[in-house]
Scaffold this active site. Structure first.
Site, PDB file in Angstrom:
ATOM      1  N   HIS A   2     -83.020   3.711 -28.609  1.00 51.29           N
ATOM      2  CA  HIS A   2     -84.049   3.215 -29.515  1.00 51.29           C
ATOM      3  C   HIS A   2     -84.925   2.151 -28.859  1.00 51.29           C
ATOM      4  O   HIS A   2     -86.061   1.928 -29.291  1.00 51.29           O
ATOM      5  CB  HIS A   2     -83.396   2.676 -30.786  1.00 51.29           C
ATOM      6  CG  HIS A   2     -82.909   3.759 -31.692  1.00 51.29           C
ATOM      7  ND1 HIS A   2     -82.771   3.602 -33.054  1.00 51.29           N
ATOM      8  CD2 HIS A   2     -82.537   5.037 -31.441  1.00 51.29           C
ATOM      9  CE1 HIS A   2     -82.330   4.729 -33.595  1.00 51.29           C
ATOM     10  NE2 HIS A   2     -82.169   5.604 -32.622  1.00 51.29           N
TER      11      HIS A   2
ATOM     12  N   SER B 253     -87.176   7.998 -27.672  1.00 50.40           N
ATOM     13  CA  SER B 253     -86.624   9.336 -27.470  1.00 50.40           C
ATOM     14  C   SER B 253     -87.536  10.163 -26.574  1.00 50.40           C
ATOM     15  O   SER B 253     -88.764  10.072 -26.653  1.00 50.40           O
ATOM     16  CB  SER B 253     -86.444  10.048 -28.815  1.00 50.40           C
ATOM     17  OG  SER B 253     -85.537   9.350 -29.638  1.00 50.40           O
TER      18      SER B 253
ATOM     19  N   LYS C  22     -84.049  18.276 -40.745  1.00 51.29           N
ATOM     20  CA  LYS C  22     -83.855  19.258 -39.673  1.00 51.29           C
ATOM     21  C   LYS C  22     -82.460  19.132 -39.073  1.00 51.29           C
ATOM     22  O   LYS C  22     -81.768  20.136 -38.842  1.00 51.29           O
ATOM     23  CB  LYS C  22     -84.926  19.033 -38.602  1.00 51.29           C
ATOM     24  CG  LYS C  22     -84.901  20.027 -37.456  1.00 51.29           C
ATOM     25  CD  LYS C  22     -86.044  19.744 -36.496  1.00 51.29           C
ATOM     26  CE  LYS C  22     -86.049  20.752 -35.353  1.00 51.29           C
ATOM     27  NZ  LYS C  22     -87.179  20.507 -34.410  1.00 51.29           N
ATOM     28  N   ASP C  23     -82.032  17.895 -38.810  1.00 50.42           N
ATOM     29  CA  ASP C  23     -80.706  17.668 -38.232  1.00 50.42           C
ATOM     30  C   ASP C  23     -79.594  18.076 -39.184  1.00 50.42           C
ATOM     31  O   ASP C  23     -78.589  18.669 -38.774  1.00 50.42           O
ATOM     32  CB  ASP C  23     -80.541  16.202 -37.837  1.00 50.42           C
ATOM     33  CG  ASP C  23     -81.241  15.868 -36.529  1.00 50.42           C
ATOM     34  OD1 ASP C  23     -81.668  16.812 -35.841  1.00 50.42           O
ATOM     35  OD2 ASP C  23     -81.373  14.677 -36.209  1.00 50.42           O
TER      36      ASP C  23
ATOM     37  N   GLU D 208     -57.093  22.983 -21.493  1.00 53.40           N
ATOM     38  CA  GLU D 208     -58.089  23.379 -22.483  1.00 53.40           C
ATOM     39  C   GLU D 208     -59.419  23.681 -21.790  1.00 53.40           C
ATOM     40  O   GLU D 208     -59.697  23.180 -20.698  1.00 53.40           O
ATOM     41  CB  GLU D 208     -58.295  22.265 -23.511  1.00 53.40           C
ATOM     42  CG  GLU D 208     -57.056  21.942 -24.341  1.00 53.40           C
ATOM     43  CD  GLU D 208     -56.740  23.030 -25.346  1.00 53.40           C
ATOM     44  OE1 GLU D 208     -57.655  23.807 -25.697  1.00 53.40           O
ATOM     45  OE2 GLU D 208     -55.575  23.115 -25.785  1.00 53.40           O
TER      46      GLU D 208
END
Length: 377
Positions: free
Chosen positions: A204, A208, A230-231, A273
């Protein structure tokens, strides 16, 4: 920048400036949502981990039985165990995509270099935390994975053997080892949370990045309501897949040996894994412990020094250069995935050769990615 006026006095200034009014480039796509997704899964891991810690017994005589008891006797214990186990895979998947997106769109370039480095630190700590948690159920896979990985430290000159004895708390992976791993596995997620907060604050502060590689000239909108919707729509799809795996197919990402109690007298071939496999491939492709450690360190160092090696041209990059860069980045991704796939195969001479080829392919891909501009000139 288009900015809406949200003057609700109830909302704290900090929350308003860093969520509601946060300026976000309009050109970001769904791949930019995986950072937010990884934060959601970190919260799921902490929540489910606290529940499991209430019933887990960090003792080699009772650890496996306590996990079985959680699944079979505690109300919805099976759900929380599957939530935690499957959540680790989804967490790593989100972080891998987040890192890949950052590399593809050159999000590591200044002024986001510190954001990139903090993200790499988060990834490194994630690997350590997941490895510690992998051992806690005291299964065959976890026990032998701990034995193999901790033995790598014996390759450190002079102090290697003493370091391993200190990690074990004795002369083998045993009760003291399990207790230490349990404490660290419980504490490190909270450290991860702090690092994620630092990661967000650095993001921030610098702003971005976007898919056009231009933070300076891209038009921006408030994060709320445009991008939060949207997220959330994107997250709902991921969570839907996550719930499906947790409830209906919890063994999808797991090896059968994690459901067998550890037996120090019965060795097995360790296949970790899926999210450990590429890193395991660096160890598996060489016969020297110290060289295996060196390759893993080289992997993280190459990522850390990307901002200094890879040229940044942003909107000024012509189409041919952009196509070349995209091809080289995809080649890096392909080599990393291939390294993990080969590492999952039982070790033979042919697999050893293929593993070495995949590792060489990966490092050569990164070499050409970093120095393609120098070759061109």
């Amino acid at each position: 920048m288009i900015k809406l006026n949200h003057s609700n006095p109830i909302i704290p200034f900090f929350l308003k400036e860093h969520t509601i009014n946060y300026p976000t480039p309009i050109t970001i796509n769904y791949f930019f949502g995986f950072g937010f997704t990884s934060g959601i899964f970190l919260g799921i891991q902490i929540f489910s981990g606290i529940f499991l810690a209430m019933f887990y017994v960090p003792d080699v005589n009772y650890a496996f039985e306590s996990v079985e008891m959680i699944c079979n006797e505690i109300h919805y214990g099976w759900f929380f165990r599957n939530l935690h186990q499957t959540g680790a895979s989804f967490f790593f998947f989100a972080v891998y995509i987040h890192l890949a997106r950052s590399l593809y769109f050159k999000s590591f370039y200044w002024p986001n270099t510190c954001v990139w480095w903090s993200g790499l630190l988060i990834f490194l700590l994630m690997v350590a935390t997941a490895f510690l948690g992998y051992v806690l159920p005291w299964s065959q896979m976890g026990f032998w994975a701990a034995t193999v990985i901790t033995n790598l430290f014996t390759a450190i000159p002079i102090i290697g053997n003493k370091v391993v004895l200190w990690i074990w708390g004795g002369y083998s992976v045993q009760n003291n080892t399990l207790k230490r791993f349990a404490i660290l596995h419980y504490v490190l997620p909270f450290v991860l949370t702090g690092l994620m907060g630092l990661h967000l604050s650095l993001l921030h502060k610098s702003g971005s990045s976007d898919s056009l590689l231009s933070m300076k000239f891209t038009e921006k909108l408030n994060f709320y309501p445009f991008f939060i919707k949207k997220d959330l729509s994107f997250i709902s799809i991921i969570i839907g897949l996550f719930v499906y795996v947790v409830c209906l197919n919890p063994t999808f990402f797991s090896e059968v040996d994690i459901y067998t109690e550890a037996d120090p007298l019965t060795g097995i071939y360790v296949i970790p894994e899926w999210y450990f496999l590429p890193l395991f491939g660096f160890i598996k492709c060489v016969r020297s412990k110290i060289l295996g450690i060196f390759l893993i360190l080289s992997f993280f160092l190459i990522l850390a020094f990307c901002p200094f090696f890879i040229n940044f041209e942003g909107l000024y990059m012509n189409s041919n250069d952009q196509t070349l860069y995209n091809f080289l980045v995809i080649n890096v991704f392909s080599s990393y995935i291939s390294l993990g796939y080969v590492a999952a195969q039982p070790l033979t001479e042919e697999i050893f050769f293929l593993n070495g080829f995949a590792a060489v392919w990966f490092f050569l891909s990164f070499f050409f990615l970093c120095f393609s501009e120098h070759f061109k000139n």
